[in-house]
Design a protein around this motif. Structure first.
Motif, PDB file in Angstrom:
ATOM      1  N   ASN A  78       7.945  16.450 -19.074  1.00 33.15           N
ATOM      2  CA  ASN A  78       6.859  14.918 -19.387  1.00 33.15           C
ATOM      3  C   ASN A  78       6.455  15.175 -18.414  1.00 33.15           C
ATOM      4  OD1 ASN A  78       7.198  12.437 -17.838  1.00 33.15           O
ATOM      5  ND2 ASN A  78       9.093  11.291 -18.466  1.00 33.15           N
ATOM      6  N   THR A  79       5.161  15.145 -18.552  1.00 34.16           N
ATOM      7  CA  THR A  79       4.181  15.775 -17.841  1.00 34.16           C
ATOM      8  C   THR A  79       3.685  14.509 -16.668  1.00 34.16           C
ATOM      9  OG1 THR A  79       2.101  14.750 -19.373  1.00 34.16           O
ATOM     10  CG2 THR A  79       2.782  17.281 -19.625  1.00 34.16           C
ATOM     11  N   VAL A  80       4.029  13.379 -17.762  1.00 29.28           N
ATOM     12  CA  VAL A  80       3.758  11.884 -16.476  1.00 29.28           C
ATOM     13  C   VAL A  80       4.216  12.600 -15.245  1.00 29.28           C
ATOM     14  CG1 VAL A  80       4.029   9.879 -16.014  1.00 29.28           C
ATOM     15  CG2 VAL A  80       3.564  10.571 -18.678  1.00 29.28           C
ATOM     16  N   MET A  81       5.795  12.811 -14.960  1.00 23.59           N
ATOM     17  CA  MET A  81       6.304  12.958 -13.731  1.00 23.59           C
ATOM     18  C   MET A  81       6.134  14.001 -13.765  1.00 23.59           C
ATOM     19  SD  MET A  81       9.227  10.508 -13.836  1.00 23.59           S
ATOM     20  CE  MET A  81      10.222  11.602 -12.838  1.00 23.59           C
ATOM     21  N   THR A  82       5.707  15.014 -13.929  1.00 28.78           N
ATOM     22  CA  THR A  82       5.774  16.472 -13.363  1.00 28.78           C
ATOM     23  C   THR A  82       4.318  16.757 -12.726  1.00 28.78           C
ATOM     24  OG1 THR A  82       4.611  17.076 -15.045  1.00 28.78           O
ATOM     25  CG2 THR A  82       6.805  17.511 -13.982  1.00 28.78           C
ATOM     26  N   GLY A  83       3.237  15.821 -13.199  1.00 31.38           N
ATOM     27  CA  GLY A  83       1.048  15.396 -13.248  1.00 31.38           C
ATOM     28  C   GLY A  83       0.996  15.063 -12.254  1.00 31.38           C
ATOM     29  N   GLU A  84       0.131  14.645 -11.483  1.00 34.51           N
ATOM     30  CA  GLU A  84      -0.546  14.680 -10.231  1.00 34.51           C
ATOM     31  C   GLU A  84      -1.986  14.045 -10.132  1.00 34.51           C
ATOM     32  OE1 GLU A  84       0.870  14.646  -7.236  1.00 34.51           O
ATOM     33  OE2 GLU A  84       2.527  15.778  -7.709  1.00 34.51           O
ATOM     34  N   ALA A  85      -2.082  12.820 -10.041  1.00 32.00           N
ATOM     35  CA  ALA A  85      -3.345  11.406 -10.189  1.00 32.00           C
ATOM     36  C   ALA A  85      -4.136  12.181  -9.543  1.00 32.00           C
ATOM     37  CB  ALA A  85      -2.281  10.539  -9.961  1.00 32.00           C
ATOM     38  N   LYS A  86      -5.459  12.373  -9.838  1.00 36.82           N
ATOM     39  CA  LYS A  86      -6.615  13.035  -9.736  1.00 36.82           C
ATOM     40  C   LYS A  86      -7.289  11.763  -8.409  1.00 36.82           C
ATOM     41  CE  LYS A  86      -7.530  16.114 -12.007  1.00 36.82           C
ATOM     42  NZ  LYS A  86      -8.315  17.557 -13.723  1.00 36.82           N
ATOM     43  N   ASN A  87      -6.912  10.216  -9.148  1.00 39.18           N
ATOM     44  CA  ASN A  87      -7.518   8.959  -8.196  1.00 39.18           C
ATOM     45  C   ASN A  87      -6.584   8.029  -8.805  1.00 39.18           C
ATOM     46  OD1 ASN A  87      -8.471   8.153 -11.873  1.00 39.18           O
ATOM     47  ND2 ASN A  87      -9.624   9.998 -11.572  1.00 39.18           N
ATOM     48  N   ALA A  88      -7.406   7.107  -7.972  1.00 38.25           N
ATOM     49  CA  ALA A  88      -6.621   5.482  -8.419  1.00 38.25           C
ATOM     50  C   ALA A  88      -6.855   5.627 -10.050  1.00 38.25           C
ATOM     51  CB  ALA A  88      -7.975   4.728  -8.005  1.00 38.25           C
ATOM     52  N   GLU A  89      -7.757   5.469 -10.603  1.00 33.83           N
ATOM     53  CA  GLU A  89      -7.950   5.112 -11.994  1.00 33.83           C
ATOM     54  C   GLU A  89      -6.588   5.934 -12.831  1.00 33.83           C
ATOM     55  OE1 GLU A  89     -10.237   5.166 -16.378  1.00 33.83           O
ATOM     56  OE2 GLU A  89     -11.118   5.547 -14.204  1.00 33.83           O
ATOM     57  N   GLU A  90      -6.337   6.643 -12.573  1.00 32.27           N
ATOM     58  CA  GLU A  90      -5.018   8.307 -13.593  1.00 32.27           C
ATOM     59  C   GLU A  90      -4.170   7.648 -12.641  1.00 32.27           C
ATOM     60  OE1 GLU A  90      -5.847  12.055 -13.434  1.00 32.27           O
ATOM     61  OE2 GLU A  90      -7.616  12.261 -13.498  1.00 32.27           O
ATOM     62  N   ALA A  91      -4.274   7.210 -11.782  1.00 31.28           N
ATOM     63  CA  ALA A  91      -2.780   6.821 -10.820  1.00 31.28           C
ATOM     64  C   ALA A  91      -2.074   5.386 -11.364  1.00 31.28           C
ATOM     65  CB  ALA A  91      -3.269   6.884  -9.583  1.00 31.28           C
ATOM     66  N   GLU A 140       2.851   4.804  -2.309  1.00 30.48           N
ATOM     67  CA  GLU A 140       2.151   4.767  -1.258  1.00 30.48           C
ATOM     68  C   GLU A 140       0.786   5.444  -1.136  1.00 30.48           C
ATOM     69  OE1 GLU A 140       5.625   7.341  -0.024  1.00 30.48           O
ATOM     70  OE2 GLU A 140       6.722   5.226   0.612  1.00 30.48           O
ATOM     71  N   LYS A 141       0.259   6.973  -2.547  1.00 32.52           N
ATOM     72  CA  LYS A 141      -1.127   6.688  -2.023  1.00 32.52           C
ATOM     73  C   LYS A 141      -1.807   6.138  -2.464  1.00 32.52           C
ATOM     74  CE  LYS A 141      -2.788  11.286  -3.016  1.00 32.52           C
ATOM     75  NZ  LYS A 141      -2.780  12.796  -4.363  1.00 32.52           N
ATOM     76  N   TYR A 142      -1.529   5.663  -3.493  1.00 38.20           N
ATOM     77  CA  TYR A 142      -2.941   3.814  -4.081  1.00 38.20           C
ATOM     78  C   TYR A 142      -1.425   2.819  -4.460  1.00 38.20           C
ATOM     79  CZ  TYR A 142      -4.768   9.027  -5.954  1.00 38.20           C
ATOM     80  OH  TYR A 142      -5.436  10.149  -6.108  1.00 38.20           O
ATOM     81  N   PRO A 143      -2.067   2.272  -2.988  1.00 40.02           N
ATOM     82  CA  PRO A 143      -1.423   1.041  -2.885  1.00 40.02           C
ATOM     83  C   PRO A 143      -1.960  -0.440  -3.715  1.00 40.02           C
ATOM     84  CG  PRO A 143      -2.488   1.093  -1.429  1.00 40.02           C
ATOM     85  CD  PRO A 143      -2.413   2.822  -1.702  1.00 40.02           C
ATOM     86  N   LEU A 170      11.506  -2.529  -9.956  1.00 44.28           N
ATOM     87  CA  LEU A 170      11.152  -0.797  -9.811  1.00 44.28           C
ATOM     88  C   LEU A 170      10.476  -0.451  -8.533  1.00 44.28           C
ATOM     89  CD1 LEU A 170       9.960   0.183 -13.331  1.00 44.28           C
ATOM     90  CD2 LEU A 170      12.411   0.601 -12.034  1.00 44.28           C
ATOM     91  N   ALA A 171       9.114  -0.997  -8.108  1.00 47.31           N
ATOM     92  CA  ALA A 171       7.698  -1.049  -7.889  1.00 47.31           C
ATOM     93  C   ALA A 171       8.758  -0.471  -5.803  1.00 47.31           C
ATOM     94  CB  ALA A 171       6.973  -1.500  -7.628  1.00 47.31           C
ATOM     95  N   ALA A 172       9.487  -2.415  -5.449  1.00 48.41           N
ATOM     96  CA  ALA A 172      10.060  -2.372  -3.786  1.00 48.41           C
ATOM     97  C   ALA A 172      11.419  -1.406  -4.251  1.00 48.41           C
ATOM     98  CB  ALA A 172      10.064  -4.544  -4.675  1.00 48.41           C
ATOM     99  N   CYS A 173      11.574  -1.198  -4.705  1.00 48.11           N
ATOM    100  CA  CYS A 173      13.037  -0.542  -4.631  1.00 48.11           C
ATOM    101  C   CYS A 173      12.929   0.802  -5.057  1.00 48.11           C
ATOM    102  CB  CYS A 173      13.928  -1.201  -6.191  1.00 48.11           C
ATOM    103  SG  CYS A 173      14.424  -2.904  -5.924  1.00 48.11           S
ATOM    104  N   GLN A 212      -0.183  -3.525  -7.961  1.00 48.33           N
ATOM    105  CA  GLN A 212       0.180  -5.010  -8.957  1.00 48.33           C
ATOM    106  C   GLN A 212      -0.923  -5.312 -10.003  1.00 48.33           C
ATOM    107  OE1 GLN A 212       1.770  -7.810  -7.603  1.00 48.33           O
ATOM    108  NE2 GLN A 212       1.086  -8.664  -9.887  1.00 48.33           N
ATOM    109  N   LYS A 213      -2.049  -3.836 -10.121  1.00 49.18           N
ATOM    110  CA  LYS A 213      -2.613  -4.906 -11.061  1.00 49.18           C
ATOM    111  C   LYS A 213      -1.825  -3.497 -12.667  1.00 49.18           C
ATOM    112  CE  LYS A 213      -7.059  -3.186  -8.941  1.00 49.18           C
ATOM    113  NZ  LYS A 213      -8.322  -2.017  -8.654  1.00 49.18           N
TER     114      LYS A 213
END
Length: 318
Positions: free
Chosen positions: A36-49, A133-136, A19-22, A140-141
């Motif tokens: 679907n809030t996951v699809m439409t929402g925006e992460a504010k930081n790496a933890e949320e991302a 791309e925003k939180y590279p 998934l991630a590589a493609c 892996q985590k």
């Protein structure tokens, strides 16, 4: 090849790595149900991302497990009709093209359901790519946290009692038809790296050049690397031809082998639920350490693999 047996193993978790590589470059991620809030929402930081990334991958796996028999037909069509996914291509788009090319194999209802699901997978991948791309650092985590084996399957992980697990014995052939016996293969090398892959797995194909370079390095140390393309099990001639074509395109000349799917090694293979997966085996046929899940083009996997190789070489000298 026993296509049903081999391809069924992909349904539950083959996307965990691919998934991630493609992902595609398009960053649009529309929600098919509009809620679907996951699809439409925006992460504010790496933890949320990271949390969002895990949830999206869980949604992907849920889609692929919702109608396993129908998805199996799609993967069987992909095996016959598409030899290799292009680097950087959205995997949902790959599935959609496969579905459209094999439209006559499905009922109208099945076809519409598959198209809708593949479109949603494409949207999920777009969102995954946007997050990566925003939180590279999250990729892996997310994979480390979600990677798991099916319940009751313990053949692909070492035992907990501290003893060494043997790599399953096999007698098969390489892609040129030469007989290969596991006991002779392992005993001839100070260390053998065994890489499991399949032809339409983008991360698998993406690391072939690096694996070939590693094989050359190992040869200087008395070791070698072999590949096992799961589509080629049971000697499927079409799959062998496609695998050889992909290897040639990537300049990979190291030996690839196949064996019967109903043998000890074949059953071992069906319990590998994430690709690519790589094992390090010592001269006595023992698996060294734990399997390396993910492409060695990633720093963490490359470092882990090197440590296991060095461990096997040191033990061989000792």
């Amino acid at each position: 090849m026993n296509a049903k047996k081999i391809l069924a193993l992909l349904l539950g978790a083959m996307m965990l790595l691919s998934l991630a590589a493609c992902g595609a470059k398009d960053d649009k991620a529309a929600d098919m149900n509009g809620n679907n809030t996951v699809m439409t929402g925006e992460a504010k930081n790496a933890e949320e991302a990271l949390a969002m990334h895990k949830e999206l991958m869980a949604q992907e796996n849920a889609l692929l497990s919702e109608n396993a028999e129908l998805w199996e037909k799609v993967f069987m069509a992909a095996d016959k009709g598409m030899t290799m996914q292009e680097d950087g291509k959205n995997y949902g788009d790959f599935l959609l093209k496969t579905i459209e090319d094999a439209e006559e194999e499905f009922s109208d209802e099945e076809y519409e359901w598959l198209k809708e699901s593949a479109t949603e997978i494409s949207n999920i991948e777009n969102k995954l790519t946007e997050l990566e791309e925003k939180y590279p650092e999250i990729m892996q985590k997310s994979m480390d946290g979600d990677m798991s084996m099916p319940a009751g399957s313990d053949t692909s992980t070492p035992p907990d009692d501290g003893s060494m697990q043997k790599f399953p014995a096999f007698e098969g052939k390489d892609l040129d038809g030469n007989t290969v016996k596991s006991d002779e293969l392992f005993s001839a090398n100070a260390v053998t790296v065994v890489n499991f892959w399949f032809t339409t797995c983008n991360p698998c194909v993406g690391e072939l050049s690096e694996l070939d370079a590693l094989n050359k390095e190992l040869a200087e140390k008395g070791g070698s690397l072999i590949g096992v393309n799961t589509f080629t099990l049971d000697g499927d001639e079409t799959a062998i031809s496609e695998a050889k074509d992909v290897l040639a395109k990537k300049g990979a000349t190291y030996q690839n082998v196949y064996f019967d799917s109903d043998g000890e090694a074949g059953k071992f293979t069906t319990n590998i639920f994430a690709y690519p997966t790589t094992y390090v085996v010592d001269r006595n046929g023992n698996i060294v350490g734990e399997p390396i899940v993910g492409a060695i083009t990633e720093k963490k996997q490359a470092e882990t693999l090197q440590k296991l190789i060095e461990q096997a070489l040191a033990a061989d000298v000792g």
